[in-house]
Write an enzyme that holds these catalytic residues in place. Structure first.
Site, short mmCIF file in Angstrom:
data_model
loop_
_atom_site.label_atom_id
_atom_site.label_comp_id
_atom_site.label_asym_id
_atom_site.label_seq_id
_atom_site.Cartn_x
_atom_site.Cartn_y
_atom_site.Cartn_z
N GLU A 1 -28.22 46.08 69.22
CA GLU A 1 -27.91 45.09 70.34
C GLU A 1 -27.95 45.89 71.54
OE1 GLU A 1 -24.48 42.66 69.44
OE2 GLU A 1 -25.27 41.94 67.45
N ASP B 1 -29.39 45.12 60.68
CA ASP B 1 -28.37 45.34 61.71
C ASP B 1 -27.52 46.74 61.71
OD1 ASP B 1 -28.57 43.51 63.78
OD2 ASP B 1 -27.58 42.00 62.58
N GLU C 1 -30.87 35.90 72.04
CA GLU C 1 -29.87 35.07 71.63
C GLU C 1 -29.27 34.19 72.55
OE1 GLU C 1 -27.21 36.54 68.55
OE2 GLU C 1 -25.82 34.79 68.48
N ASP D 1 -25.62 41.44 60.54
CA ASP D 1 -24.19 41.68 60.47
C ASP D 1 -23.12 40.44 60.58
OD1 ASP D 1 -24.47 41.28 63.21
OD2 ASP D 1 -23.80 43.17 64.16
N SER D 2 -23.95 39.24 60.93
CA SER D 2 -23.42 38.08 60.49
C SER D 2 -22.81 37.99 59.23
CB SER D 2 -24.32 36.90 60.78
OG SER D 2 -25.36 37.17 60.33
O1 KIV Z 1 -26.41 39.18 62.46
C1 KIV Z 1 -27.22 38.24 62.60
O2 KIV Z 1 -27.39 37.26 61.88
C2 KIV Z 1 -28.11 38.11 63.99
C3 KIV Z 1 -28.90 36.78 64.42
C4 KIV Z 1 -27.97 35.75 64.92
C5 KIV Z 1 -29.86 37.20 65.15
O3 KIV Z 1 -28.12 39.10 64.64
#
Ligand code: KIV
Length: 273
Positions: free
Chosen positions: A124, A92, A191, A53-54
């Protein structure tokens, strides 16, 4: 553009990842959000592709990961899945689509799996999302956990600094890792936590532990692709190793193109019909 062949390529599965932990082979994981990048990183031999979700940050330009929607995650994930021949693809579940309601969690996971063709989902949190994790697993969907600095909780933390430096938070993190393992998660991301704590978690649980800013004592590493390629230049935490300076490479290419167009140098005769 060609459609590449998948003949003779052995796919990574949750079993492969478990075997890698057992024989001490480190697991490599990177994010990807689109077909072209996923194809390159898959061909390079990455073990896991995270449709993180980044994407909310690096693709959409939001300040946090909170605004991205389930539909948007499915769009990114389906583009990645079309490119991948070998890597294991984890997606995610976005903020608001699994916390506090296990039926919604299950619906979200099933939508991701059905509509994108991905291989697993990531969530998460620890004990507080146990019901959701169990419900998703009950449908046969592999779940990756994520503890430590969980970006969907950034407004609770108030800062992106290292988590679990104090004993109470460190103990809760260890307990949560055990909860996720007992539930049946196949792996956990840790993380931005102290390296010694991450190593302890990796030694305590039998499932693979993948770190980002969690030191070298874990079973694998993950980075955000745009950060490690140097496309994003403003984000430079200590844990980030930058493997390229693509922002400069791209900037130079764009500037050269603009200059060539302005100078009437492009297209030339051999580039015309
Ligand atoms: O969304 C993402 O890129 C992540 C990584 C930072 C592990 O959860």
């Amino acid at each position: 553009m060609s459609v590449h062949s998948s003949a003779n390529i052995k796919r990574i599965t949750t079993h492969t990842l478990q075997e890698m932990k057992l024989r001490g082979e480190k697991i490599s994981m990177l994010t990807a959000y689109d077909y072209s990048m996923a194809r390159i990183v898959d061909e390079a031999g990455i073990d896991i592709i995270l449709v993180g979700d980044s994407a909310s940050n690096v693709m959409a330009g939001h300040e946090t990961t909170l605004p991205i929607t389930l539909d948007q995650m499915i769009y990114h994930a389906s583009s990645v899945v079309r490119a991948v021949r070998r890597a294991f693809v984890v997606v995610d579940i976005p903020f608001g689509n699994y916390q506090g309601n296990s039926s919604e969690a299950l619906r979200s996971a099933i939508r991701i799996m059905k509509e994108s063709g991905a291989h697993s989902v990531k969530v998460e949190g620890g004990s507080e999302i146990k019901e959701s994790v169990l419900r998703i697993l009950s449908a046969g969907v592999p779940v990756m956990g994520h503890l430590g600095l969980t970006p969907q909780s950034i407004y609770k933390f108030g800062t992106y600094t290292v988590r679990a430096k104090e004993d109470t938070e460190a103990q809760k993190l260890i307990d949560d890792a055990k909860v996720l393992e007992e539930c049946g998660c196949y792996a956990i991301v840790l993380e931005k936590i102290p390296a010694a704590l991450a190593t302890k978690v990796a030694e305590t649980v039998s499932i693979p532990v993948i770190g980002i800013g969690a030191g070298g004592g874990v079973d694998g590493q993950v980075l955000v692709m745009h950060d490690m390629l140097g496309i994003t230049q403003e984000f430079k935490p200590r844990f980030l190793r930058q493997y390229a300076d693509l922002q400069s490479v791209m900037m130079n290419a764009f500037k050269s193109y603009i200059a060539d167009v302005k100078a009437k140098d492009f297209p030339n005769e051999s580039e015309s019909y």
